[in-house]
Write a protein that holds these residues in place. Structure first.
Motif, PDB file in Angstrom:
ATOM      1  N   ILE A 367      14.947   2.474  21.411  1.00 57.06           N
ATOM      2  CA  ILE A 367      16.027   1.530  21.125  1.00 57.06           C
ATOM      3  C   ILE A 367      15.665   0.747  19.864  1.00 57.06           C
ATOM      4  O   ILE A 367      14.495   0.657  19.480  1.00 57.06           O
ATOM      5  CB  ILE A 367      16.275   0.550  22.296  1.00 57.06           C
ATOM      6  N   TYR A 368      16.658   0.187  19.228  1.00 52.67           N
ATOM      7  CA  TYR A 368      16.426  -0.702  18.097  1.00 52.67           C
ATOM      8  C   TYR A 368      16.028  -2.075  18.617  1.00 52.67           C
ATOM      9  O   TYR A 368      16.753  -2.681  19.433  1.00 52.67           O
ATOM     10  CB  TYR A 368      17.670  -0.813  17.228  1.00 52.67           C
ATOM     11  N   LEU A 369      14.890  -2.578  18.161  1.00 50.45           N
ATOM     12  CA  LEU A 369      14.399  -3.873  18.616  1.00 50.45           C
ATOM     13  C   LEU A 369      15.413  -4.978  18.360  1.00 50.45           C
ATOM     14  O   LEU A 369      15.587  -5.875  19.196  1.00 50.45           O
ATOM     15  CB  LEU A 369      13.070  -4.195  17.909  1.00 50.45           C
ATOM     16  N   GLU A 370      16.110  -4.908  17.226  1.00 51.22           N
ATOM     17  CA  GLU A 370      17.046  -5.981  16.879  1.00 51.22           C
ATOM     18  C   GLU A 370      18.251  -6.018  17.810  1.00 51.22           C
ATOM     19  O   GLU A 370      18.992  -7.012  17.832  1.00 51.22           O
ATOM     20  CB  GLU A 370      17.514  -5.822  15.435  1.00 51.22           C
ATOM     21  N   ASP A 371      18.472  -4.946  18.606  1.00 50.03           N
ATOM     22  CA  ASP A 371      19.613  -4.913  19.526  1.00 50.03           C
ATOM     23  C   ASP A 371      19.276  -5.433  20.915  1.00 50.03           C
ATOM     24  O   ASP A 371      20.175  -5.541  21.767  1.00 50.03           O
ATOM     25  CB  ASP A 371      20.142  -3.485  19.654  1.00 50.03           C
ATOM     26  N   VAL A 372      18.008  -5.745  21.167  1.00 47.13           N
ATOM     27  CA  VAL A 372      17.601  -6.160  22.523  1.00 47.13           C
ATOM     28  C   VAL A 372      18.398  -7.362  22.993  1.00 47.13           C
ATOM     29  O   VAL A 372      18.825  -7.454  24.153  1.00 47.13           O
ATOM     30  CB  VAL A 372      16.084  -6.445  22.562  1.00 47.13           C
ATOM     31  N   GLY A 373      18.642  -8.317  22.097  1.00 51.78           N
ATOM     32  CA  GLY A 373      19.370  -9.527  22.492  1.00 51.78           C
ATOM     33  C   GLY A 373      20.798  -9.277  22.899  1.00 51.78           C
ATOM     34  O   GLY A 373      21.433 -10.160  23.515  1.00 51.78           O
ATOM     35  N   ASN A 374      21.355  -8.093  22.587  1.00 51.47           N
ATOM     36  CA  ASN A 374      22.733  -7.794  22.965  1.00 51.47           C
ATOM     37  C   ASN A 374      22.885  -7.494  24.454  1.00 51.47           C
ATOM     38  O   ASN A 374      24.005  -7.517  24.978  1.00 51.47           O
ATOM     39  CB  ASN A 374      23.251  -6.592  22.174  1.00 51.47           C
TER      40      ASN A 374
END
Length: 495
Positions: A367-374
């Motif tokens: 997964i993209y780390l920057e998308d975790v907060g979504n």
């Protein structure tokens, strides 16, 4: 020279004594069992068969009538009734030398042989007779023996005229896949298994060389073991009548027997390592790996699960649970706008099988780390373990900076989510494990992602996934399957 009358008498006496000594010496050299039993059946007395009664319910049975019916045909008929524990209410069996009750549960005050029914079976053949059958026509067992002797089958059977008479089924047992598959018998009356009530005759040595010769239910256990060995059973045009007073005639007795029978059968299949039964007509029956039970194997050491050392692949119930978990996790990620892709062995399974690799034990997603907060579940897992409304457990893995979604709190089959981030056009991450495929790769493999069939749904995968996999695993990895750690155990050397 003429013999006197005294010399002739002395010579005759010496001759008689020598004959007596010769006979006594010969008799002492014969096996003890053959002396005790007298003439073996198979001559004028007919074949020598032990009637073995194992399949009955202690609380309601017709075992005394069964035993009496065989003794009426032959008072010397050997009979063994085998029970896990001492039956209660007690069985009204005749107290004669050729009828034995064998209690299989060891007792502190008894020798080991007392709990082994083969101790009481001294005949060449044994007939497994179910409760509710009886003997009425002389010579039925002898006829079965003759067919067994001249035919090619290792077992012969005769129907019981009950409400559920036996019929032939095909049966294929795959230990590697933990699976038993039943179907119509193409060459009946010779087949691999029987369904229904039957008297089954086989050689005593064959029965007691099975790994679990008298496990219950007897029919299920017997034919799983014999089909695996390639033994056929021949169903004869011969019928044993039902008991005059059949067992389990009341609704309560049938309910109790069915309930205990289901539990007994489930325990047997788990003990024998069968996790999936495919019935005639396609109905599937699963054993193991529910959300309420632990997974079928323990902690994995050296990337090599314990079942691989047993010559088996991933239990089918575990594969089913992994597919369910992967489908659910992908659905959550897609709904939350988290970019993901199949990673490692999961991508390899999709490229090779369109599914999980048959011996794999988890699913890997990048997964993209920057998308975790979504994703609400991933945000919650940052702070601690989260059990969602479907019973899946989202948590931060203790091994490093990645996420894990478990099938349930009890069953730790899981999907691992590996957060990557781009750096100078290369995808990297903060946690690296000692896995061959755990390497950085160019981001262009993810631009764009492409759909790929996996585990019954469409998942996202790197474009040019062949080159992606060969970067991680080496050339020809799709065409040349191998276990995850061939230094410990290789596919070629596993069986």
């Amino acid at each position: 020279m003429r013999l006197t009358r005294c010399q002739a008498a002395l010579a005759a006496a010496i001759t008689v004594n020598l004959l007596v000594l010769f006979y006594v010496s010969w008799l002492q050299q014969q096996p003890r069992n053959s002396r005790a039993r007298g003439p073996r059946r198979g001559t004028a007395a007919g074949p020598h068969v032990t009637v073995l009664v194992r399949e009955f319910e202690a609380f309601d049975n017709a075992v005394p009538e069964l035993v009496d019916s065989f003794l009426q045909q032959d008072p010397a008929q050997p009979v063994v009734v085998a029970a896990d524990v001492l039956p209660y209410p007690p069985l009204a069996l005749p107290h004669i030398a050729n009828v034995h009750l064998a209690v299989l549960q060891p007792s502190l005050d008894q020798p080991a042989a007392a709990s082994r029914p083969e101790t009481y079976v001294t005949t060449e053949y044994v007939a497994l007779v179910p409760d509710g059958a009886r003997a009425e026509t002389p010579g039925q067992l002898e006829r079965m023996v003759e067919v067994l002797r001249v035919g090619g089958a290792r077992l012969v059977a005769a129907r019981v005229a009950s409400v559920n008479p036996a019929r032939c089924l095909a049966l294929n047992v795959s230990l590697r896949e933990w699976t038993a598959r039943y179907g119509p018998a193409p060459s009946a009356p010779r087949c691999e298994a029987l369904e229904g009530d039957a008297v089954v005759l086989l050689r005593t040595r064959d029965l007691f060389n099975l790994s679990a010769p008298l496990a219950r239910p007897v029919g299920t256990s017997l034919f799983l073991q014999t089909a695996l060995r390639g033994w056929a059973v021949q169903l004869l045009d011969l019928t044993f009548p039902a008991a005059h007073q059949p067992p389990l005639t009341t609704a309560h007795a049938r309910w109790k027997a069915e309930r205990e029978g289901r539990a007994r059968r489930a325990a047997l299949l788990r003990a024998l390592g069968i996790r999936l039964v495919s019935w005639e007509g396609g109905r599937l029956e699963w054993f193991g790996c529910s959300k309420e039970t632990p997974r079928c194997f323990g902690t994995v050491v050296g990337d090599t699960p314990s079942y691989l050392y047993e010559g088996r692949w991933t239990p089918p119930c575990c594969l089913r649970a992994l597919r369910e978990t992967a489908r659910y996790v992908v659905g959550v990620l897609e709904a939350a706008g988290v970019r993901y892709w199949l990673e490692g062995g999961s991508l390899l399974g999709a490229a090779r099988h369109g599914d999980i690799i048959p011996w794999d034990y988890d699913v890997d997603l990048g997964i993209y780390l920057e998308d975790v907060g979504n994703c609400e579940q991933l945000r919650g897992a940052e702070a601690g373990s989260v059990v969602d409304e479907r019973g899946f457990v989202w948590e931060k893995a203790i091994e490093g900076d990645f996420f894990r979604v478990q099938y349930s709190e009890s069953n730790h089959l899981h999907v691992d989510l590996w957060p990557f981030y781009p750096r100078n056009g290369v995808m990297t991450k903060d946690t690296w494990l000692d896995h061959r495929q755990d390497v950085e790769f160019p981001e262009h493999f993810l631009q764009p992602l492409v759909p790929l069939p996996f585990a019954g749904f469409m998942a996202q995968a790197p474009n040019n996934y062949r080159r992606f996999l060969e970067l991680k695993f080496g050339p020809g990895v799709i065409e040349n399957p191998e276990y995850p750690n061939p230094a410990l155990l290789s596919l070629a050397g596993s069986g």
